[in-house]
Design a protein around this motif. Structure first.
Motif, PDB file in Angstrom:
ATOM      1  N   ASP A 114       0.838  -1.189   0.000  1.00 48.31           N
ATOM      2  CA  ASP A 114       0.000   0.000   0.000  1.00 48.31           C
ATOM      3  C   ASP A 114       0.876   1.244   0.000  1.00 48.31           C
ATOM      4  OD1 ASP A 114       0.932   0.396   2.536  1.00 48.31           O
ATOM      5  OD2 ASP A 114      -1.039   0.488   3.469  1.00 48.31           O
ATOM      6  N   PRO A 115       0.264   2.447  -0.015  1.00 50.33           N
ATOM      7  CA  PRO A 115       1.075   3.670  -0.092  1.00 50.33           C
ATOM      8  C   PRO A 115       2.024   3.841   1.093  1.00 50.33           C
ATOM      9  CG  PRO A 115      -1.202   4.134  -0.640  1.00 50.33           C
ATOM     10  CD  PRO A 115      -1.157   2.732  -0.137  1.00 50.33           C
ATOM     11  N   PHE A 116       1.828   3.066   2.168  1.00 50.64           N
ATOM     12  CA  PHE A 116       2.737   3.157   3.311  1.00 50.64           C
ATOM     13  C   PHE A 116       3.874   2.134   3.190  1.00 50.64           C
ATOM     14  CE2 PHE A 116      -1.546   4.353   4.688  1.00 50.64           C
ATOM     15  CZ  PHE A 116      -1.317   5.661   5.095  1.00 50.64           C
ATOM     16  N   GLY A 117       3.913   1.418   2.060  1.00 48.69           N
ATOM     17  CA  GLY A 117       4.992   0.458   1.837  1.00 48.69           C
ATOM     18  C   GLY A 117       4.765  -0.872   2.532  1.00 48.69           C
ATOM     19  N   ARG A 118       3.572  -1.094   3.053  1.00 52.06           N
ATOM     20  CA  ARG A 118       3.299  -2.353   3.755  1.00 52.06           C
ATOM     21  C   ARG A 118       2.823  -3.409   2.762  1.00 52.06           C
ATOM     22  NH1 ARG A 118      -1.439  -1.117   7.422  1.00 52.06           N
ATOM     23  NH2 ARG A 118      -2.167  -0.273   5.454  1.00 52.06           N
ATOM     24  N   THR A 119       3.263  -4.633   2.947  1.00 49.94           N
ATOM     25  CA  THR A 119       2.714  -5.729   2.160  1.00 49.94           C
ATOM     26  C   THR A 119       1.405  -6.130   2.815  1.00 49.94           C
ATOM     27  OG1 THR A 119       4.915  -6.470   1.613  1.00 49.94           O
ATOM     28  CG2 THR A 119       3.131  -8.038   1.249  1.00 49.94           C
ATOM     29  N   ILE A 120       0.346  -6.063   2.048  1.00 51.79           N
ATOM     30  CA  ILE A 120      -0.978  -6.289   2.628  1.00 51.79           C
ATOM     31  C   ILE A 120      -1.340  -7.759   2.540  1.00 51.79           C
ATOM     32  CG2 ILE A 120      -3.428  -5.687   2.427  1.00 51.79           C
ATOM     33  CD1 ILE A 120      -1.486  -3.450   3.435  1.00 51.79           C
ATOM     34  N   ARG A 121      -1.518  -8.360   3.695  1.00 50.99           N
ATOM     35  CA  ARG A 121      -1.845  -9.785   3.766  1.00 50.99           C
ATOM     36  C   ARG A 121      -3.170 -10.041   4.463  1.00 50.99           C
ATOM     37  NH1 ARG A 121       1.141 -11.816  -0.027  1.00 50.99           N
ATOM     38  NH2 ARG A 121       3.368 -11.722   0.342  1.00 50.99           N
ATOM     39  N   TYR A 122      -3.733  -9.008   5.056  1.00 48.04           N
ATOM     40  CA  TYR A 122      -4.854  -9.214   5.984  1.00 48.04           C
ATOM     41  C   TYR A 122      -5.961  -8.217   5.618  1.00 48.04           C
ATOM     42  CZ  TYR A 122      -6.963  -9.468  10.744  1.00 48.04           C
ATOM     43  OH  TYR A 122      -7.796  -9.598  11.824  1.00 48.04           O
ATOM     44  N   LEU A 123      -7.113  -8.760   5.287  1.00 46.90           N
ATOM     45  CA  LEU A 123      -8.257  -7.931   4.905  1.00 46.90           C
ATOM     46  C   LEU A 123      -9.369  -8.113   5.919  1.00 46.90           C
ATOM     47  CD1 LEU A 123      -9.689  -6.224   2.641  1.00 46.90           C
ATOM     48  CD2 LEU A 123     -10.446  -8.412   1.690  1.00 46.90           C
ATOM     49  N   ARG A 124      -9.853  -6.988   6.406  1.00 39.41           N
ATOM     50  CA  ARG A 124     -10.959  -7.026   7.363  1.00 39.41           C
ATOM     51  C   ARG A 124     -12.167  -6.412   6.661  1.00 39.41           C
ATOM     52  NH1 ARG A 124     -11.030  -6.595  13.373  1.00 39.41           N
ATOM     53  NH2 ARG A 124     -13.044  -5.666  13.819  1.00 39.41           N
ATOM     54  N   CYS A 148      -5.715   2.706   6.301  1.00 41.80           N
ATOM     55  CA  CYS A 148      -5.174   2.982   7.630  1.00 41.80           C
ATOM     56  C   CYS A 148      -6.293   3.451   8.547  1.00 41.80           C
ATOM     57  CB  CYS A 148      -4.094   4.064   7.537  1.00 41.80           C
ATOM     58  SG  CYS A 148      -3.448   4.533   9.142  1.00 41.80           S
ATOM     59  N   LEU A 149      -6.367   2.804   9.722  1.00 46.40           N
ATOM     60  CA  LEU A 149      -7.405   3.152  10.687  1.00 46.40           C
ATOM     61  C   LEU A 149      -7.225   4.584  11.201  1.00 46.40           C
ATOM     62  CD1 LEU A 149      -9.737   1.770  12.227  1.00 46.40           C
ATOM     63  CD2 LEU A 149      -8.113   1.146  13.994  1.00 46.40           C
ATOM     64  N   GLY A 150      -5.953   5.021  11.263  1.00 45.72           N
ATOM     65  CA  GLY A 150      -5.666   6.326  11.873  1.00 45.72           C
ATOM     66  C   GLY A 150      -5.688   7.485  10.894  1.00 45.72           C
ATOM     67  N   GLN A 151      -5.975   7.234   9.632  1.00 43.77           N
ATOM     68  CA  GLN A 151      -5.957   8.318   8.652  1.00 43.77           C
ATOM     69  C   GLN A 151      -7.324   8.422   7.987  1.00 43.77           C
ATOM     70  OE1 GLN A 151      -2.698   9.446   6.815  1.00 43.77           O
ATOM     71  NE2 GLN A 151      -1.403   8.667   8.456  1.00 43.77           N
ATOM     72  N   GLU A 152      -7.528   9.547   7.342  1.00 46.81           N
ATOM     73  CA  GLU A 152      -8.826   9.800   6.731  1.00 46.81           C
ATOM     74  C   GLU A 152      -8.946   9.210   5.320  1.00 46.81           C
ATOM     75  OE1 GLU A 152     -11.596  11.733   8.110  1.00 46.81           O
ATOM     76  OE2 GLU A 152     -10.438  11.073   9.841  1.00 46.81           O
ATOM     77  N   ASP A 153      -7.935   8.471   4.887  1.00 46.42           N
ATOM     78  CA  ASP A 153      -7.941   7.953   3.520  1.00 46.42           C
ATOM     79  C   ASP A 153      -9.136   7.043   3.268  1.00 46.42           C
ATOM     80  OD1 ASP A 153      -6.787   5.881   5.246  1.00 46.42           O
ATOM     81  OD2 ASP A 153      -6.711   4.786   3.356  1.00 46.42           O
ATOM     82  N   ALA A 154      -9.687   7.106   2.057  1.00 49.47           N
ATOM     83  CA  ALA A 154     -10.818   6.249   1.717  1.00 49.47           C
ATOM     84  C   ALA A 154     -10.919   6.168   0.196  1.00 49.47           C
ATOM     85  CB  ALA A 154     -12.108   6.832   2.282  1.00 49.47           C
ATOM     86  N   SER A 155     -11.144   4.967  -0.310  1.00 52.70           N
ATOM     87  CA  SER A 155     -11.314   4.791  -1.753  1.00 52.70           C
ATOM     88  C   SER A 155     -12.572   3.978  -2.005  1.00 52.70           C
ATOM     89  CB  SER A 155     -10.132   4.018  -2.343  1.00 52.70           C
ATOM     90  OG  SER A 155      -8.926   4.506  -1.835  1.00 52.70           O
ATOM     91  N   ASP A 156     -13.356   4.446  -2.966  1.00 52.63           N
ATOM     92  CA  ASP A 156     -14.619   3.775  -3.272  1.00 52.63           C
ATOM     93  C   ASP A 156     -14.385   2.618  -4.246  1.00 52.63           C
ATOM     94  OD1 ASP A 156     -17.219   3.069  -3.750  1.00 52.63           O
ATOM     95  OD2 ASP A 156     -17.570   4.683  -5.193  1.00 52.63           O
ATOM     96  N   LEU A 157     -14.618   1.406  -3.791  1.00 55.63           N
ATOM     97  CA  LEU A 157     -14.479   0.247  -4.681  1.00 55.63           C
ATOM     98  C   LEU A 157     -15.830  -0.247  -5.176  1.00 55.63           C
ATOM     99  CD1 LEU A 157     -11.651  -1.745  -2.846  1.00 55.63           C
ATOM    100  CD2 LEU A 157     -11.457  -0.180  -4.778  1.00 55.63           C
TER     101      LEU A 157
END
Ligand code: SAM
Length: 319
Positions: A17-27, A284-293
């Protein structure tokens, strides 16, 4: 329900993701509705979203499958209360095909336990092996006060049904000032006595709770210091990909988790993203980011637009 194969699948590669994390876990939240009204989470007279705004079960399946094809290894269903969504088991069953193919390591859910007695066996049949049950107190009157009308016996029966079905159960409890803070040693002894881990959560200023927030917050550093008078806590190195830090408790032989969003963030160990029941992606839970899928999901019956949209929001790394 739709799966992904052929050229479509190649659109979905492991992602950071934009924070450089490899995303393995979807909630994934499968509904905004709940049969309880925990006072720190919802107001008594909640207005829920119009049904048409919610993703259908088929859309939820397409969305989860898209993330799984991109490298997500663990999916957690949540809500609202996931087990009050009508036909939710058809989604669980459908997603379980990814366990069968090995594309997914774990399918799990977080529940308030009220409907668990009905669904525990079927969850196990669908390949679910571990669940989290939220329970803040063992006192029936306090339980009713916290949830506004919940019946603790249903939750306890649900927990027993889950254990009898062979599911590993972890208890999640929000620490609440002047409400359950004194009861936490007892809750821990009870959970550990049944072989269940207990995770404590700091109450966060989130959710539409109507009236002003009364003073509910108690830092877990304080709770931990109190527990240390009576118990020997040893930090464990468990990395579950989730936000909890764990300690072993010598006297009970159990595990105690701490989720401390208010006093200590957990960005360094976070590898997950969240999707709301309307298809909004939060990285990110702590940021206001949001994307409409939901828009790309509904714009085309195949997954081409969806894959492109996910990729735009997550910088894609090698295949
Ligand atoms: N209905 C399910 C359940 O009860 O577990 C899933 C959804 S619920 C929102 C997920 C977890 O969030 C529960 O453990 C709940 O106690 C916790 N929670 C809700 N509002 C919270 C708040 N304001 N601060 C901290 N935790 C909260």
């Amino acid at each position: 329900m739709s799966g992904l194969s052929g050229p479509e699948a190649s659109l979905f590669r492991p992602m950071t993701d934009p924070f450089g994390r490899t995303i393995r876990y979807l909630r994934v939240s499968v509904t905004d509705r709940c049969d309880l009204r925990c006072f720190y989470c919802m107001s008594e007279d909640m207005t829920f979203l119009p049904k048409a705004d919610l993703l259908t079960l088929e859309e939820l399946d397409r969305l989860c499958s898209a993330f799984i094809a991109k490298g997500v290894r663990k999916v957690r269903l949540t809500g609202g209360e996931p087990l009050v969504r009508r036909n939710v088991m058809s989604l669980v069953r459908s997603l379980s095909r990814h366990l069968g193919t090995g594309a997914l390591d774990e399918l799990t859910l977080t529940t308030n336990g009220s409907q668990l007695a009905r669904f525990a066996g079927e969850l196990r049949d669908c390949g679910v092996r571990r669940i989290n049950v939220s329970l803040d107190t063992l006192d029936p009157a306090k339980f009713r006060a916290i949830t506004r009308w919940g019946d603790i016996d249903k939750v306890l029966a649900g927990i027993e049904a889950a254990r009898a079905a062979g599911l590993a159960v972890k208890i999640n409890a929000v620490a609440l000032k002047n409400l359950n803070e004194e009861e936490i040693p007892e809750l821990m002894r009870w959970a550990h006595g049944k072989g269940m881990a207990l995770t404590l959560i700091e109450v966060m200023p989130m959710g539409d709770i109507g009236e002003g927030r009364i003073d509910q917050y108690v830092p877990l550093s304080l709770i931990r210091a109190r527990l240390a008078h009576e118990f020997t806590l040893t930090d464990l190195d468990d990395d579950t990909g989730g936000p909890a830090r764990y300690a072993g408790v010598t006297e009970t032989g159990g595990k105690l988790g701490f989720i401390t969003p208010m006093t200590h963030n957990f960005c360094e160990s976070c590898n997950r993203v969240r999707i709301t029941c309307t298809g909004t992606l939060h990285t990110c839970l702590g940021q206001e980011d949001a994307s409409d899928l939901r828009k790309p999901l509904r714009a085309s019956p195949d997954n081409t637009l969806l894959g492109a949209s996910v990729s735009r929001h997550m910088s894609v790394t090698g295949g």
